[in-house]
Scaffold this motif. Structure first.
Motif, PDB file in Angstrom:
ATOM      1  N   VAL A 190       0.723   2.462  -1.650  1.00 21.29           N
ATOM      2  CA  VAL A 190       1.200   3.033  -0.402  1.00 21.29           C
ATOM      3  C   VAL A 190       1.973   4.353  -0.510  1.00 21.29           C
ATOM      4  CG1 VAL A 190       2.846   2.369   1.278  1.00 21.29           C
ATOM      5  CG2 VAL A 190       1.768   0.549   0.322  1.00 21.29           C
ATOM      6  N   LYS A 191       2.570   4.634  -1.426  1.00 25.78           N
ATOM      7  CA  LYS A 191       3.206   5.975  -1.664  1.00 25.78           C
ATOM      8  C   LYS A 191       2.044   6.865  -2.059  1.00 25.78           C
ATOM      9  CE  LYS A 191       7.632   4.598  -3.779  1.00 25.78           C
ATOM     10  NZ  LYS A 191       8.268   4.615  -5.128  1.00 25.78           N
TER      11      LYS A 191
ATOM     12  N   TYR B  93       0.513   7.412   1.429  1.00 23.15           N
ATOM     13  CA  TYR B  93       1.324   8.319   2.464  1.00 23.15           C
ATOM     14  C   TYR B  93       1.171   9.848   2.053  1.00 23.15           C
ATOM     15  CZ  TYR B  93       3.267   4.675   4.938  1.00 23.15           C
ATOM     16  OH  TYR B  93       3.281   3.157   5.885  1.00 23.15           O
TER      17      TYR B  93
ATOM     18  N   LYS C  45       3.475  -1.105  -3.783  1.00 21.69           N
ATOM     19  CA  LYS C  45       4.219   0.069  -3.297  1.00 21.69           C
ATOM     20  C   LYS C  45       3.881   1.507  -3.889  1.00 21.69           C
ATOM     21  CE  LYS C  45       8.426  -2.685  -3.110  1.00 21.69           C
ATOM     22  NZ  LYS C  45       9.960  -3.060  -3.490  1.00 21.69           N
TER      23      LYS C  45
ATOM     24  N   MET D 165      -2.179  -0.413   5.559  1.00 23.72           N
ATOM     25  CA  MET D 165      -1.549  -1.873   6.025  1.00 23.72           C
ATOM     26  C   MET D 165      -1.732  -2.803   5.055  1.00 23.72           C
ATOM     27  SD  MET D 165      -2.392  -1.407  10.174  1.00 23.72           S
ATOM     28  CE  MET D 165      -2.531  -3.201  10.423  1.00 23.72           C
TER      29      MET D 165
ATOM     30  N   GLN E 274       0.422  -2.358   1.980  1.00 24.63           N
ATOM     31  CA  GLN E 274       1.855  -3.029   2.423  1.00 24.63           C
ATOM     32  C   GLN E 274       1.982  -4.373   2.444  1.00 24.63           C
ATOM     33  OE1 GLN E 274       2.051  -0.685   6.188  1.00 24.63           O
ATOM     34  NE2 GLN E 274       3.172   0.941   5.362  1.00 24.63           N
ATOM     35  N   GLN E 275       1.019  -5.041   2.856  1.00 23.27           N
ATOM     36  CA  GLN E 275       0.891  -6.649   2.966  1.00 23.27           C
ATOM     37  C   GLN E 275       1.047  -7.215   1.818  1.00 23.27           C
ATOM     38  OE1 GLN E 275      -2.120  -7.269   5.645  1.00 23.27           O
ATOM     39  NE2 GLN E 275      -1.014  -7.296   7.369  1.00 23.27           N
TER      40      GLN E 275
END
Length: 104
Positions: free
Chosen positions: A91-92, A95, A88, A80, A83-84
């Motif tokens: 985050v990838k 994930y 990117k 989170m 993301q904020q």
């Protein structure tokens, strides 16, 4: 004129062929654990610049998997926060770790 056509064909061919295989840099490997695993197995016993990067990515990915298993809530919070911040790539990678460690 024919020399220009030959040069164009050669450079065009090089561009097409170079676009066929993804660049196996750190970020790509961290986002594609299946490719990372294959490259890690291939690199066993080798000492090249590319293999050093593969080993580093494998160790970092393993560390993230361990962090997620030890404290999934904190790992989710890190996703989170990334993301904020608009990170990117990070985050990838997170994930990819989630996908790799999730039971489907």
């Amino acid at each position: 004129m024919q020399a220009m056509i030959k040069i164009f064909i050669i450079f065009g061919g090089i561009l097409i062929l170079s676009g066929c295989k993804p660049v196996l840099d750190y970020s790509y490997l961290m986002q594609h654990p299946d490719v990372l695993h294959k490259e890690y197995v291939r690199c066993r016993g080798q000492s090249s610049m590319q293999c050093e990067g593969v080993v580093r990515a494998a160790e970092d990915f393993r560390m993230l998997v361990q962090q997620r298993s030890e404290n999934p809530e904190l790992f989710g919070l890190e996703i989170m926060q990334a993301q904020q911040k608009g990170e990117k790539q990070k985050v990838k990678i997170f994930y990819a770790v989630v996908k790799e460690t999730s039971v489907e």
